[in-house]
Motif scaffolding. Structure first.
Motif, mmCIF file in Angstrom:
data_model
loop_
_atom_site.group_PDB
_atom_site.id
_atom_site.type_symbol
_atom_site.label_atom_id
_atom_site.label_comp_id
_atom_site.label_asym_id
_atom_site.label_seq_id
_atom_site.Cartn_x
_atom_site.Cartn_y
_atom_site.Cartn_z
ATOM 1 N N GLU A 141 -20.049 -13.275 22.601
ATOM 2 C CA GLU A 141 -21.268 -12.430 23.021
ATOM 3 C C GLU A 141 -21.353 -12.353 24.467
ATOM 4 O OE1 GLU A 141 -21.928 -14.589 19.094
ATOM 5 O OE2 GLU A 141 -21.040 -14.996 20.954
ATOM 6 N N ASP A 142 -20.868 -13.164 25.300
ATOM 7 C CA ASP A 142 -20.724 -13.072 26.894
ATOM 8 C C ASP A 142 -19.825 -12.348 27.433
ATOM 9 O OD1 ASP A 142 -22.900 -15.093 26.771
ATOM 10 O OD2 ASP A 142 -21.772 -16.735 26.677
ATOM 11 N N VAL A 143 -18.905 -11.753 26.699
ATOM 12 C CA VAL A 143 -17.846 -10.867 27.181
ATOM 13 C C VAL A 143 -18.170 -9.725 27.503
ATOM 14 C CG1 VAL A 143 -15.456 -10.063 26.907
ATOM 15 C CG2 VAL A 143 -16.097 -12.466 26.154
ATOM 16 N N LYS A 144 -17.865 -8.881 28.765
ATOM 17 C CA LYS A 144 -18.468 -7.489 28.934
ATOM 18 C C LYS A 144 -17.385 -6.752 28.859
ATOM 19 C CE LYS A 144 -20.010 -8.800 33.117
ATOM 20 N NZ LYS A 144 -19.726 -10.265 33.208
ATOM 21 N N ILE A 145 -17.591 -5.388 28.579
ATOM 22 C CA ILE A 145 -16.682 -4.338 28.625
ATOM 23 C C ILE A 145 -15.920 -4.346 30.021
ATOM 24 C CG2 ILE A 145 -16.311 -1.763 28.672
ATOM 25 C CD1 ILE A 145 -18.675 -1.769 26.864
ATOM 26 N N GLY A 146 -14.427 -4.232 30.041
ATOM 27 C CA GLY A 146 -13.598 -4.180 31.268
ATOM 28 C C GLY A 146 -13.067 -5.488 31.648
ATOM 29 N N ASP A 147 -13.727 -6.628 30.774
ATOM 30 C CA ASP A 147 -13.181 -8.151 31.058
ATOM 31 C C ASP A 147 -11.821 -8.151 30.492
ATOM 32 O OD1 ASP A 147 -15.250 -8.695 32.436
ATOM 33 O OD2 ASP A 147 -16.379 -9.925 30.682
ATOM 34 N N LEU A 148 -11.064 -8.960 31.045
ATOM 35 C CA LEU A 148 -9.569 -9.230 30.494
ATOM 36 C C LEU A 148 -9.601 -10.620 29.638
ATOM 37 C CD1 LEU A 148 -7.162 -8.585 33.362
ATOM 38 C CD2 LEU A 148 -7.451 -7.166 31.412
ATOM 39 N N LEU A 149 -9.222 -10.680 28.380
ATOM 40 C CA LEU A 149 -8.873 -11.611 27.551
ATOM 41 C C LEU A 149 -7.260 -11.876 27.402
ATOM 42 C CD1 LEU A 149 -11.743 -10.818 24.850
ATOM 43 C CD2 LEU A 149 -11.992 -12.161 26.757
ATOM 44 N N ILE A 150 -7.364 -13.226 27.150
ATOM 45 C CA ILE A 150 -5.732 -13.640 26.751
ATOM 46 C C ILE A 150 -5.942 -14.489 25.524
ATOM 47 C CG2 ILE A 150 -5.839 -15.897 27.961
ATOM 48 C CD1 ILE A 150 -3.210 -15.809 28.406
ATOM 49 N N VAL A 151 -5.157 -13.840 24.360
ATOM 50 C CA VAL A 151 -5.017 -14.505 23.153
ATOM 51 C C VAL A 151 -3.700 -14.919 22.849
ATOM 52 C CG1 VAL A 151 -5.708 -13.753 20.617
ATOM 53 C CG2 VAL A 151 -6.855 -12.514 22.622
ATOM 54 N N LYS A 152 -3.674 -16.237 22.464
ATOM 55 C CA LYS A 152 -2.493 -16.763 22.248
ATOM 56 C C LYS A 152 -2.293 -16.915 20.549
ATOM 57 C CE LYS A 152 -2.993 -19.916 26.156
ATOM 58 N NZ LYS A 152 -2.939 -21.239 26.541
ATOM 59 N N PRO A 153 -0.833 -17.069 20.223
ATOM 60 C CA PRO A 153 -0.487 -17.111 18.756
ATOM 61 C C PRO A 153 -1.371 -17.998 17.865
ATOM 62 C CG PRO A 153 1.422 -17.727 20.219
ATOM 63 C CD PRO A 153 0.393 -17.447 21.268
ATOM 64 N N GLY A 154 -1.694 -17.591 16.866
ATOM 65 C CA GLY A 154 -2.656 -18.319 15.838
ATOM 66 C C GLY A 154 -4.084 -18.033 16.116
ATOM 67 N N GLU A 155 -4.317 -17.238 17.140
ATOM 68 C CA GLU A 155 -5.759 -17.097 17.547
ATOM 69 C C GLU A 155 -6.107 -15.618 16.983
ATOM 70 O OE1 GLU A 155 -6.144 -19.893 21.578
ATOM 71 O OE2 GLU A 155 -6.290 -17.508 21.694
ATOM 72 N N LYS A 156 -7.451 -15.548 16.668
ATOM 73 C CA LYS A 156 -8.095 -14.358 16.404
ATOM 74 C C LYS A 156 -8.606 -13.555 17.456
ATOM 75 C CE LYS A 156 -10.413 -16.068 12.328
ATOM 76 N NZ LYS A 156 -11.487 -16.512 11.672
ATOM 77 N N ILE A 157 -8.114 -12.062 17.588
ATOM 78 C CA ILE A 157 -8.888 -11.491 18.576
ATOM 79 C C ILE A 157 -10.172 -11.313 18.476
ATOM 80 C CG2 ILE A 157 -8.789 -8.919 19.618
ATOM 81 C CD1 ILE A 157 -5.649 -8.742 18.582
ATOM 82 N N PRO A 158 -11.129 -11.780 19.582
ATOM 83 C CA PRO A 158 -12.597 -11.933 19.474
ATOM 84 C C PRO A 158 -13.173 -10.584 19.750
ATOM 85 C CG PRO A 158 -11.784 -12.526 21.581
ATOM 86 C CD PRO A 158 -10.583 -12.139 20.993
ATOM 87 N N LEU A 159 -12.601 -9.608 20.589
ATOM 88 C CA LEU A 159 -13.290 -8.489 20.573
ATOM 89 C C LEU A 159 -12.318 -7.086 20.719
ATOM 90 C CD1 LEU A 159 -14.781 -10.230 22.845
ATOM 91 C CD2 LEU A 159 -16.492 -8.592 22.563
ATOM 92 N N ASP A 160 -12.820 -5.914 20.145
ATOM 93 C CA ASP A 160 -11.991 -4.580 20.286
ATOM 94 C C ASP A 160 -11.468 -4.479 21.972
ATOM 95 O OD1 ASP A 160 -12.683 -4.701 17.818
ATOM 96 O OD2 ASP A 160 -13.653 -2.611 17.769
ATOM 97 N N GLY A 161 -10.276 -4.070 21.925
ATOM 98 C CA GLY A 161 -9.521 -3.534 23.186
ATOM 99 C C GLY A 161 -8.397 -3.010 23.317
ATOM 100 N N ILE A 162 -7.936 -3.094 24.375
ATOM 101 C CA ILE A 162 -6.328 -2.307 24.687
ATOM 102 C C ILE A 162 -5.544 -3.615 25.016
ATOM 103 C CG2 ILE A 162 -5.201 -0.714 25.788
ATOM 104 C CD1 ILE A 162 -7.521 1.025 25.638
#
Length: 634
Positions: A141-162
């Motif tokens: 809920e604290d992530v804003k549009i334009g922020d960068l996320l890193i997702v590692k193997p086994g993890e769920k993608i938390p928000l829609d993105g590119i």
């Protein structure tokens, strides 16, 4: 692996303890050697342990003015049994009612779990990628549009993105029901709830958590049970009339024979109490909504999200299905479907077309480039010129290369050129060094299961299947023949579709369903009796406008959800007929004194449990079922 006990929630565990304690106290009461106040005390203790929730609910409803419900009936009947000193019978009624209530709760939980397992997507955390090349765990809920996320193997993608860097296969089963992993590379759109399988990726956030795909789907499913069917509404209205009527009938049964015919008061009071227990409408009130809830759960297991039980009922009444063509029955992507070389090999013809079109963004040009079996060679390409409305002219290996329509060939006087046609798609002609060397047909191809889906719909009794398209008449006819569809409308503008659907609605006594790709079909999806969005994954407009959302784009899911709807309605009606028939028989038996309180318990709780089990058949994964449920594997 959780044990069965661990899978129960707090209230369910408490219910089990209450049932076992009451059963133990009842057994002690039976075994107590003397008929004293202590023996009665054991029975009363068993009664209060099993029946306290019912007595409490009846009291609370009485204060609110809600007099006639199943809690009132059970309380009245069992307190009456205690008053006439039928201690074991009173306890048995409450005990078995508690067992039935527990089964109901388990059944609802199982139906809900079939949805929540599919939609167990809500990520608890997000890994925010910072400017100093480190990451920090934050709430989604604290992530804003334009922020960068890193997702590692086994993890769920938390928000829609590119995806901005990295690549990985993604498990999309929880969203689509499709177990085959999907490759996501730089530039790919990814959705919240997908699981990264074998690589680390970075994602630029495109939507806030409240607007993400997962949040919209969860909200839709959580509200699905609020949309009632005509059958459910009928049962609610029926219960409001039925319950006071049977209470009045029980009163008449208790007092008329003794007053008018001198019959024993205790005999007829006991029969009236039996009558009350039997008449409790639990089986109807519980099993019918549960049937539709189970149907929604069965659909969800297959990645088919139905917004409410009313839409599941409407699917049962559909006799006309109108399909948009592009992106629904077809893949929505151009590809080369026919190669007709002249004097050169087919591979060389494909290569020449791809070389000339490699820099063009046009979908047909991109289809030609993708079909090239050889690496595209641009080193020998020069003087590329885009000729609007005709094609491309270039110099390749020192010779003039022309790729385009018949008009281009005629203007450039290509030797031996002969125009041809193919109703399946667009003709692309190629000339090299002044000589016509062949043609290619580029078309939007059918999805793999489109033909089988149409056949299945016909076998299910769908009377009319219609295809709508903006393509010309010849192309539409060729595609319709491939699909086995006899009725179609061609040369349509987007606004024409809604008008046509409204016309079909006026021509049938059943329901009209429209199936579209969810992108430009929003008005039609909203205007049809049942709007079904195909390939709507991530499309906000489709999720909002449609009544049924297919989280994959397979046409075969449509007959599948219609089969589920048909079986749901059939099971609901089975429960209604079964419950009313058994109750009618036992009410007559109770009135004439054949049925005792023990038979009354079966007529109420037993029928309820049987109806619940029947409803849960919808969730059973059985190869003999008319539809096959494939649980989503995460």
């Amino acid at each position: 692996m959780k044990t069965k006990w661990q899978q129960l929630d707090t209230d369910q565990r408490l219910a089990v303890k209450r049932i076992l304690t009451s059963a133990l106290l009842l057994l002690i009461g039976f075994l107590w050697p003397e008929k004293t106040s202590i023996k009665i005390g054991w029975f009363l203790a068993a009664y209060l342990v099993a029946g306290w929730p019912v007595l409490k609910a009846a009291g609370q409803n009485l204060v609110k003015g809600q007099l006639f419900d199943e809690n009132f009936l059970m309380s009245l009947a069992t307190l009456g049994a205690l008053a006439i000193k039928q201690w074991p019978e009173a306890v048995a009624v409450m005990l078995f009612y508690a067992v039935g209530d527990f089964f109901e709760d388990i059944a609802v939980s199982q139906s809900r779990r079939s949805i929540s397992d599919l939609l167990d997507l809500r990520p608890e955390t997000a890994r925010l990628w910072l400017d100093d090349q480190t990451s920090r765990i934050v709430a989604p809920e604290d992530v804003k549009i334009g922020d960068l996320l890193i997702v590692k193997p086994g993890e769920k993608i938390p928000l829609d993105g590119i995806v901005t860097s990295g690549s990985s296969y993604l498990n999309t089963a929880a969203l689509t029901g499709e177990t085959k992993p999907v490759l996501a590379e730089k530039g790919a759109n990814v959705l919240s709830g997908m699981i990264v399988v074998n690589g680390t990726i970075r994602i630029r956030v495109e939507k806030t958590f409240s607007d993400s795909t997962v949040s919209k789907i969860l909200d839709m499913v959580e509200n699905a049970s609020s949309q009632k069917t005509n059958v459910e509404n009928f049962i609610t209205r029926f219960s409001r009339i039925y319950t006071p009527a049977v209470v009045l009938a029980a009163v008449v049964l208790a007092i008329v024979p003794p007053l008018l015919f001198g019959q024993p008061w205790m005999t007829w009071i006991y029969r009236a109490l039996d009558f009350l227990v039997i008449s409790c409408p639990c089986a109807l009130v519980i099993s019918v909504p549960l049937s539709y809830f189970s149907g929604i759960g069965a659909a969800s297991k297959n990645g088919i999200l139905v917004k409410g039980s009313n839409f599941l009922e409407a699917l049962k009444q559909v006799d006309t299905i109108v399909f948009d063509k592009t992106g629904t029955l077809t893949k929505g992507q151009f590809s080369v479907v026919d190669v007709a070389p002249v004097k050169i090999p087919a591979k060389q013809l494909l290569h020449l077309a791809a070389v000339a079109e490699q820099s063009s963004p046009h979908p047909i040009a991109q289809a030609l480039v993708k079909s090239d079996p050889a690496p595209t060679d641009s080193s020998s390409l020069d003087s590329v010129e885009e000729l609007i409305g005709r094609g491309v002219s270039a110099i390749y290996q020192g010779k003039k290369l022309l790729v385009g329509n018949a008009k281009l060939m005629q203007e450039q006087h290509a030797a031996d050129f002969k125009a041809s046609s193919n109703p399946l798609g667009t003709m692309v002609y190629v000339a090299y060094d002044g000589q016509y060397v062949g043609s290619l047909t580029v078309a939007d191809t059918l999805k793999d299961d489109s033909v089988s889906a149409i056949k299945k719909l016909k076998s299910l009794g769908i009377k009319k299947i219609v295809m709508l398209t903006g393509d010309n008449q010849a192309t539409a006819l060729a595609v319709a023949k491939q699909l086995g569809i006899s009725e179609f409308k061609a040369d349509l503008l987007p606004q024409d579709k809604l008008t046509i659907v409204k016309e079909y609605q006026g021509q049938t006594n059943g329901k009209v369903a429209f199936v579209g790709d969810g992108l430009n079909d929003t008005p039609v999806l909203a205007g049809s009796d049942v709007g079904i969005s195909m390939g709507a994954l991530g499309s906000d407009a489709a999720i909002e406008a449609s009544d049924v959302v297919l989280m994959h784009d397979d046409p075969s899911a449509i007959p599948q959800v219609i089969e589920i709807a048909q079986k749901t309605k059939r099971i609901a009606m089975e429960n209604i007929v079964f419950a009313l028939t058994i109750k009618a028989i036992f009410l007559i038996l109770a009135a004439i004194g054949i049925a005792t309180m023990w038979e009354a318990v079966f007529a109420d709780v037993g029928v309820t449990i049987i109806a619940i089990i029947n409803s849960l058949r919808l969730l059973k994964n059985d190869k003999n079922n008319p539809f096959t449920i494939q649980p989503a594997a995460i």
